[in-house]
Design an enzyme around this catalytic site. Sequence first.
Site, short mmCIF file in Angstrom:
data_model
loop_
_atom_site.label_atom_id
_atom_site.label_comp_id
_atom_site.label_asym_id
_atom_site.label_seq_id
_atom_site.Cartn_x
_atom_site.Cartn_y
_atom_site.Cartn_z
N ILE A 281 0.83 -1.21 0.00
CA ILE A 281 0.00 0.00 0.00
C ILE A 281 0.87 1.26 0.00
O ILE A 281 0.66 2.17 -0.80
CB ILE A 281 -0.94 0.01 1.22
CG1 ILE A 281 -1.86 -1.22 1.19
CG2 ILE A 281 -1.76 1.29 1.30
CD1 ILE A 281 -2.59 -1.48 2.48
N ASP A 304 4.14 0.00 10.51
CA ASP A 304 3.43 1.28 10.67
C ASP A 304 1.93 1.02 10.77
O ASP A 304 1.11 1.83 10.32
CB ASP A 304 3.76 2.23 9.52
CG ASP A 304 3.42 3.69 9.86
OD1 ASP A 304 3.28 4.00 11.05
OD2 ASP A 304 3.27 4.50 8.92
#
Length: 430
Positions: A281, A304
Site C-alpha cells: 500500500i 506502521d
Amino acid sequence: MPGKTAPESHVIKFTNCRIVKGDELIGQDLWIDSITGKILRDQEAFYGLHLSPNEVIDLEGRILAPGLIDCQLNGAQGFDFSIPKPSKDEYDEGLREVNKGLARTGVTSYLPTVVSSTAEVYHQVLPSLGPSADKHRPEDGAESLGAHVEGPFLSPGRNGVHKTEVLRSATTPEDLVACYGRENLYGANKTVRLITAAPEVGKMLSNIPHIVAQDIIYSIGHSDATYEQALMATDAGATMITHLFNAMRPFYHRNPGIFGLLGQQSEHPRRPFYGVIADGIHLHPTSIRIAYNAHPDGLVLVTDAMRLCGLPDGIYDWTNGERIVKTGARLTLEGSDKIAGSSATLIECVNNFRRWSGASTAQALNAASTTPARLLGLQGVKGSLEAGADADLIVLGDEDDEDSGRTLVLNQVWKSGSKIWDTAKDVALV
C-alpha cells in the site's frame, strides 16, 4: 546412559530444522534453556556441562528463526498507543492485549509508536511504554523495547496523517523535555528509545547530538530536508530514516533528498538504517527493490500498522467520527477508495519483501529481526540465534500459495524459551 541435567535448567533441543545463519538457511540443531530463556552453545552444553535435553523437538524440516521486531507500530487489537484511557490501569490492560495479539503474529519485541500529540498525551502514555524486559513473562507475549515518538517536531508540509495543529519546533533540549517529559528522556528508567523528527525544522539539527547522547536513536522522518541537510543530520548523529519515501521530499536527479543518504559509500560511519513498509500500500515493489539494492544491510521492515491490526475484516468507527473499512491489510474510508492506513502484520511484510526484492529467505527474515536489533544496539541479544541470545523464536513453514506463490507460514512462537503460540492448536499455551 544419558548425561545429568542440572535442576536449574530445562534444556530443549530443536532438531531436523533449518536455522537462519547469516544470509542463508542451514541444517543445524538448536539448543535452548527454558529456565534462563537463553540460547545455548550445544557443544559446550553436551560435552562441557554434560547436559542432556529434557525435550527433543523434531521440526520436520521447518525454518527456525529469531522472533520478529517491529520498530514502528501505532497500535493493534483495537488499541491505539496515542490515545490515553481514563486510568493508567485501563491503558495498561489494553497494552497487555496488544502484546498477546502481536505474539500470535510472530512479533516478540517492538517499539510502541506514539504519533504527533500534545505534551499532555505524551506525559500520560509514555510511562507505560518503556522497556518491559525486567517485568516481562513469556506468557505476556511481545515485549516493549522502549517507545518510538514519531513527532511532533515534523515538517508541516510532510505531515502525512499527523495533525498539523499539534506540530511544533524545538530550539533547545528543554523544548524536548517540555514535550515528552524529563523522566521519559533521561536516566536508566527512561521510556523513549527512538525519536522521529525533521532536522530542518526549528533548531532540531543542533539538538541531535544531545538526543543521541541519551542513548536515544534519532531518525529523520516527515521531513522536507534536502540531501545536504539530511547529510548534516547524519553527521550530527542520526542513524535512521523513518518509512523511507513516505512523507519526505521525493527523489530528484538534481537533489536526491533524504533517499540520497543510501548512495553514500558503504564504509561511511553514518550510513543510516531505514524503515520500509512492505505492505503493498505504502510503496511500489520496485521502490523497495531499488532501496534494497542501494543499501541491503540497512533495510528494516516495519508495519506502521494502525490499531485495527489483528482484528477481523469489517467496518470500524474511527477517532474522528468517520468509519474505516478493513479489507485484509488495506484500510479505506467508508464510501470511498481513500487510503486510511494499513493493518499489515510483520510476517506479511516479510513475505512481500521476499517476493519483491530478490532477497533470500534468511535475508528477508533478517530485515525484521537481526537488522532492527543492530539498529537498537541489541545485536547478540535479540534477533539472533547465537549462544547467549534471548530464546525468542518463531517456527515457519514455507508453503505454496495459489495466489502469492511461496509463502512463509507461522507455525509456532517461543518467548524466552517457552512456547506461547502454536497454530496447530490455535490457542495460547502459557
